[in-house]
Each structure stands twice: as structure tokens, then as C-alpha cells.
Scaffold this motif. Structure first.
Motif, PDB file in Angstrom:
ATOM      1  N   ARG A 194       0.810  -1.224   0.000  1.00  0.00           N
ATOM      2  CA  ARG A 194       0.000   0.000   0.000  1.00  0.00           C
ATOM      3  C   ARG A 194       0.838   1.268   0.000  1.00  0.00           C
ATOM      4  O   ARG A 194       0.548   2.203  -0.749  1.00  0.00           O
ATOM      5  CB  ARG A 194      -0.921   0.019   1.220  1.00  0.00           C
ATOM      6  CG  ARG A 194      -2.058  -0.971   1.101  1.00  0.00           C
ATOM      7  CD  ARG A 194      -3.041  -0.801   2.251  1.00  0.00           C
ATOM      8  NE  ARG A 194      -3.895  -1.985   2.362  1.00  0.00           N
ATOM      9  CZ  ARG A 194      -4.372  -2.449   3.505  1.00  0.00           C
ATOM     10  NH1 ARG A 194      -4.089  -1.842   4.624  1.00  0.00           N
ATOM     11  NH2 ARG A 194      -5.135  -3.515   3.513  1.00  0.00           N
ATOM     12  N   CYS A 195       1.863   1.351   0.854  1.00  0.00           N
ATOM     13  CA  CYS A 195       2.596   2.617   0.976  1.00  0.00           C
ATOM     14  C   CYS A 195       4.033   2.520   0.460  1.00  0.00           C
ATOM     15  O   CYS A 195       4.743   3.527   0.430  1.00  0.00           O
ATOM     16  CB  CYS A 195       2.590   3.104   2.424  1.00  0.00           C
ATOM     17  SG  CYS A 195       3.646   2.139   3.512  1.00  0.00           S
ATOM     18  N   CYS A 206      -2.317  -0.223   7.572  1.00  0.00           N
ATOM     19  CA  CYS A 206      -1.605   0.767   6.757  1.00  0.00           C
ATOM     20  C   CYS A 206      -2.611   1.536   5.898  1.00  0.00           C
ATOM     21  O   CYS A 206      -3.479   0.953   5.254  1.00  0.00           O
ATOM     22  CB  CYS A 206      -0.590   0.071   5.849  1.00  0.00           C
ATOM     23  SG  CYS A 206       0.154   1.193   4.636  1.00  0.00           S
ATOM     24  N   GLY A 229      -1.803   3.553   3.379  1.00  0.00           N
ATOM     25  CA  GLY A 229      -1.387   3.632   1.979  1.00  0.00           C
ATOM     26  C   GLY A 229      -1.107   5.049   1.510  1.00  0.00           C
ATOM     27  O   GLY A 229      -1.101   6.004   2.284  1.00  0.00           O
ATOM     28  N   LEU A 230      -0.873   5.150   0.208  1.00  0.00           N
ATOM     29  CA  LEU A 230      -0.582   6.453  -0.389  1.00  0.00           C
ATOM     30  C   LEU A 230      -1.868   7.086  -0.902  1.00  0.00           C
ATOM     31  O   LEU A 230      -2.777   6.396  -1.351  1.00  0.00           O
ATOM     32  CB  LEU A 230       0.386   6.290  -1.566  1.00  0.00           C
ATOM     33  CG  LEU A 230       1.750   5.660  -1.257  1.00  0.00           C
ATOM     34  CD1 LEU A 230       2.561   5.559  -2.533  1.00  0.00           C
ATOM     35  CD2 LEU A 230       2.497   6.451  -0.196  1.00  0.00           C
ATOM     36  N   ASP A 250       2.052   9.956   1.786  1.00  0.00           N
ATOM     37  CA  ASP A 250       1.931   8.773   2.634  1.00  0.00           C
ATOM     38  C   ASP A 250       0.921   9.097   3.726  1.00  0.00           C
ATOM     39  O   ASP A 250       1.194   9.886   4.634  1.00  0.00           O
ATOM     40  CB  ASP A 250       3.300   8.419   3.230  1.00  0.00           C
ATOM     41  CG  ASP A 250       3.245   7.122   4.027  1.00  0.00           C
ATOM     42  OD1 ASP A 250       2.135   6.681   4.410  1.00  0.00           O
ATOM     43  OD2 ASP A 250       4.322   6.550   4.260  1.00  0.00           O
ATOM     44  N   ASN A 266      -0.058   7.486   6.192  1.00  0.00           N
ATOM     45  CA  ASN A 266       0.331   7.102   7.560  1.00  0.00           C
ATOM     46  C   ASN A 266       1.058   8.236   8.258  1.00  0.00           C
ATOM     47  O   ASN A 266       1.092   8.320   9.473  1.00  0.00           O
ATOM     48  CB  ASN A 266       1.258   5.883   7.529  1.00  0.00           C
ATOM     49  CG  ASN A 266       0.616   4.696   6.854  1.00  0.00           C
ATOM     50  OD1 ASN A 266      -0.442   4.250   7.262  1.00  0.00           O
ATOM     51  ND2 ASN A 266       1.238   4.210   5.799  1.00  0.00           N
TER      52      ASN A 266
END
Ligand SMILES: [Zn+2]
Ligand SMILES: [Zn+2]
Length: 177
Positions: A72-73, A138, A140-141, A148, A150
Motif C-alpha cells: 500500500r505505501c 496501513c 497507503g498512499l 503517505d 500514515n
């Protein structure tokens, strides 16, 4: 990574330990597939090579320090993976009809050597999850600005209309690089 087995072949019951830490490139140029970003440090082999009637049975564990990217990120995630292996390396001439051909698990050079590269790669890939996440939750982007999520809240929410200032861009037929 080639290992001589000349003293084992044709001597059922004979056994040899192979305990060694080797650099990842001993298994060939970039053999780890797309999921793994890198294999760090040394690959730790703790194997038994047993001579059996059909060939050489390789059993034990292989340990890896691997780096994966979060699906995801894309953040790098480091993991130690310990894989159990058990594979039979056979004489290609004695292979029974209908048996699956796998050149990665054959005795080489007139039955004097085996190559552990396929074993090392396959054992690692079989144990890997299809999707790796840095953490279960998470965020993700951001689909719109690439932030990001997060780390910082860019204010965008999934499902929002695209920014009208960029709408024209989606109509352009840009060549894909
Ligand atoms: Zn992530
Ligand atoms: Zn955003």
C-alpha cells in the motif's frame, strides 16, 4: 551455488552437513523475483545432504534477511525468514517416465554436483505472503497527491472528484513510459 557431492552419490546412507553463510549473489544474479526488493547480509544454510538410492536428499533450513515493499505505501519492510526445505536431487538419466522434469533439482556434471540456486529461490518464494503490508491498518498512499497517509493527512479522501484543475490532464493521451 554449486556444491560437490561426488563422495555421496551412489553411497546410500552416507550423509554430510552443509552449514554455511553465503552472500545472496551466490545464488545467481537477481534470482529473488519481483516481491523481494533485496536480500541483505548472508543467506544462512543449515542443511543435511543425504545420499539415497534415487540421488541426494537435501533437508534443513535456509535463513534470509529480506527487504519487501509494503503493497500500500511502498515503505521498505525488513524481515528474517527461516525456510524449511526438503528436496530430492535426482540423476536426470534415471528419471522415471511421466515424472515432472525440473532441471533445478538434478545432479549435474556427471552426478558430481548439485546447484542450490533453485532450491534457495523456491523455498523463499513459497513461504512469502502474496501481499506484504507494513501493518494491517496501513493507510497507503493518497491516490491524488501521493502523500503517505500514515505520516500526514493531506486532506484528500478516497472517492472525491478529481481536482478540476487537473481534469484536462486525464483527457490527454500521454505516452506511457
Ligand atoms: Zn504500508
Ligand atoms: Zn492527497
Amino acid at each position: 551455488m554449486r556444491v560437490p557431492v561426488v563422495e555421496l552419490v551412489g553411497q546410500p546412507g552416507e550423509t554430510r552437513e552443509l552449514t554455511r553463510a553465503v552472500p545472496p549473489d551466490a545464488f545467481g544474479e537477481d534470482p529473488w523475483g519481483p516481491t523481494i526488493t533485496a536480500v541483505h547480509g548472508r543467506v544462512e544454510l543449515a542443511l543435511h545432504l543425504d545420499s539415497v538410492v534415487e540421488g541426494i536428499l537435501v533437508r534443513g533450513t535456509i535463513g534470509y534477511e529480506i527487504e519487501l515493499a509494503c503493497a500500500r505505501c511502498l515503505t521498505a519492510k525488513h524481515e528474517h525468514v527461516q525456510c524449511q526445505v526438503a528436496e530430492l536431487f535426482v540423476d536426470p538419466l534415471k528419471r522415471e517416465e511421466g515424472e515432472e522434469d525440473d532441471p533445478g533439482y538434478e545432479l549435474l556434471d556427471d552426478n558430481t554436483a548439485i546447484d542450490l540456486s533453485t532450491l534457495a529461490r523456491d523455498s523463499l518464494l513459497i513461504d512469502l505472503p502474496v501481499r506484504v503490508l507494513c501493518s494491517e491498518d496501513c493507510l497507503g498512499l493518497c491516490e491524488r497527491c501521493g502523500a503517505d497517509r500514515n505520516v500526514a493527512d493531506c486532506g484528500h479522501r478516497p472517492g472525491q472528484e478529481p481536482d478540476p484543475r487537473w481534469a484536462k490532464l486525464t483527457e490527454l493521451d500521454l505516452p506511457i513510459e
